[in-house]
Design an enzyme around this catalytic site. Sequence first.
Site: not given
Length: 158
Positions: A46, A51, A90-91, A132-133, A136
């Site tokens: 995701g 991000q 997480c990226l 999660h997304e 953000h």
Amino acid sequence: MALRKILTEEDETLRKVCRPVTEITDRIRSILDDMADTMHDAGGVGLAAPQVGILRRMFVVQIDPEGPLYELINPQIMETDGEQCGEEGCLSVPGYVGTVTRPNYVKIKGLDRNGNSVEYEGTELLARAFLHENDHLDGILYTQKATDIHYADQDEEQ
Ligand code: NI
């Protein structure tokens, strides 16, 4: 294929609340394409617009390379149920994982890249990814909800 730079956790951009997408233009669609490319390239499941430095409410999710790519613009959580406790990364926090408790089921609605209303349901990893997304978009990183954040040692599971 256009890759964008993924911001990492020390960047204040990731703590900001994103604004809704007011008009779905070719530029928005192009950003979504880049976000999917960037997510795939980085091996994530995701990626949210903040991000890559875009403070707009949209994200992409794909938990299975053979499965659907979900794109959601102006998402809204409609319903959650149950509970799951599991490891999450997480990226924007490369190399680390932590344990996060989240609902096990989510119903989420939003707009697709053509401005049509869409609604998705997810359980387990898909629910976790949607939530999660979506976090953000409100400037929330999983590290604020996680316990036991540690470096994801590749040998750990042996
Ligand atoms: Ni993330």
